[in-house]
Design a protein around this motif. Sequence first.
Motif, mmCIF file in Angstrom:
data_model
loop_
_atom_site.group_PDB
_atom_site.id
_atom_site.type_symbol
_atom_site.label_atom_id
_atom_site.label_comp_id
_atom_site.label_asym_id
_atom_site.label_seq_id
_atom_site.Cartn_x
_atom_site.Cartn_y
_atom_site.Cartn_z
ATOM 1 N N ARG A 63 0.801 -1.228 0.000
ATOM 2 C CA ARG A 63 0.000 0.000 0.000
ATOM 3 C C ARG A 63 0.836 1.283 0.000
ATOM 4 N NH1 ARG A 63 -5.118 0.027 0.310
ATOM 5 N NH2 ARG A 63 -5.232 -2.049 1.207
ATOM 6 N N PRO A 64 1.840 1.443 0.874
ATOM 7 C CA PRO A 64 2.633 2.678 0.844
ATOM 8 C C PRO A 64 3.373 2.885 -0.486
ATOM 9 C CG PRO A 64 3.028 1.499 2.887
ATOM 10 C CD PRO A 64 2.237 0.588 2.010
ATOM 11 N N PHE A 65 3.802 1.800 -1.117
ATOM 12 C CA PHE A 65 4.500 1.898 -2.389
ATOM 13 C C PHE A 65 3.546 2.396 -3.472
ATOM 14 C CE2 PHE A 65 6.838 -1.089 0.158
ATOM 15 C CZ PHE A 65 8.164 -0.861 -0.138
ATOM 16 N N VAL A 66 2.327 1.870 -3.455
ATOM 17 C CA VAL A 66 1.300 2.292 -4.419
ATOM 18 C C VAL A 66 0.949 3.757 -4.201
ATOM 19 C CG1 VAL A 66 -1.120 1.962 -5.077
ATOM 20 C CG2 VAL A 66 0.377 -0.024 -4.781
ATOM 21 N N GLU A 67 0.759 4.142 -2.948
ATOM 22 C CA GLU A 67 0.432 5.536 -2.641
ATOM 23 C C GLU A 67 1.563 6.466 -3.054
ATOM 24 O OE1 GLU A 67 -0.609 5.413 1.507
ATOM 25 O OE2 GLU A 67 -2.481 4.340 1.093
ATOM 26 N N CYS A 68 2.790 6.012 -2.896
ATOM 27 C CA CYS A 68 3.954 6.807 -3.301
ATOM 28 C C CYS A 68 3.950 7.037 -4.816
ATOM 29 C CB CYS A 68 5.225 6.092 -2.850
ATOM 30 S SG CYS A 68 6.727 7.080 -2.967
ATOM 31 N N LEU A 69 3.656 5.992 -5.569
ATOM 32 C CA LEU A 69 3.557 6.133 -7.024
ATOM 33 C C LEU A 69 2.404 7.047 -7.413
ATOM 34 C CD1 LEU A 69 4.271 2.498 -8.241
ATOM 35 C CD2 LEU A 69 5.679 4.527 -8.658
ATOM 36 N N ARG A 70 1.274 6.879 -6.768
ATOM 37 C CA ARG A 70 0.107 7.735 -7.056
ATOM 38 C C ARG A 70 0.394 9.195 -6.771
ATOM 39 N NH1 ARG A 70 -4.477 4.060 -4.483
ATOM 40 N NH2 ARG A 70 -4.929 2.759 -6.283
ATOM 41 N N ALA A 71 1.290 9.452 -5.818
ATOM 42 C CA ALA A 71 1.649 10.832 -5.475
ATOM 43 C C ALA A 71 2.559 11.466 -6.525
ATOM 44 C CB ALA A 71 2.317 10.876 -4.101
ATOM 45 N N GLY A 72 2.928 10.682 -7.545
ATOM 46 C CA GLY A 72 3.727 11.238 -8.632
ATOM 47 C C GLY A 72 5.204 10.927 -8.571
ATOM 48 N N ASN A 73 5.616 10.116 -7.628
ATOM 49 C CA ASN A 73 7.033 9.754 -7.531
ATOM 50 C C ASN A 73 7.398 8.749 -8.622
ATOM 51 O OD1 ASN A 73 7.986 11.101 -4.953
ATOM 52 N ND2 ASN A 73 6.120 10.096 -4.294
#
Length: 127
Positions: A63-73
């Motif tokens: 989940r944190p990895f997905v959220e990080c990608l969604r944040a534009g990283n």
Amino acid sequence: MRIGELARRAGVSTRALRYYEQQGLLAARRATNGYREYDESDLRLVTEIRSLLTVGFTLEDARPFVECLRAGNRSGDACPESVEVYRRKLAEIDDQIRTLLARRAEVAAQFAEACPGCALRTGGARS
């Protein structure tokens, strides 16, 4: 792209994609006909999830990895929350290694007692 194409390109089943959606890791847009629609960023999310699952992470760990990608990283591990998951997972693996080494030592001691003249090779093979 539709769910079938995303599944094929990501190397997963459509069922897995629906499950990721159900778990809130993937968000499908709906076409006017009701079909799920995805884009390249969704392929990146699924690829990240799959690579994490392959090395032993859980969906919740992802989940944190997905959220990080969604944040534009550019990378799913560019965020502090992802780094913390790595730390926790490494600590879990270290604990498992310690447990396995202790178990191995116990079995090796029992083997040496049961078979005093037998040689114990690395990998546990008898000679």
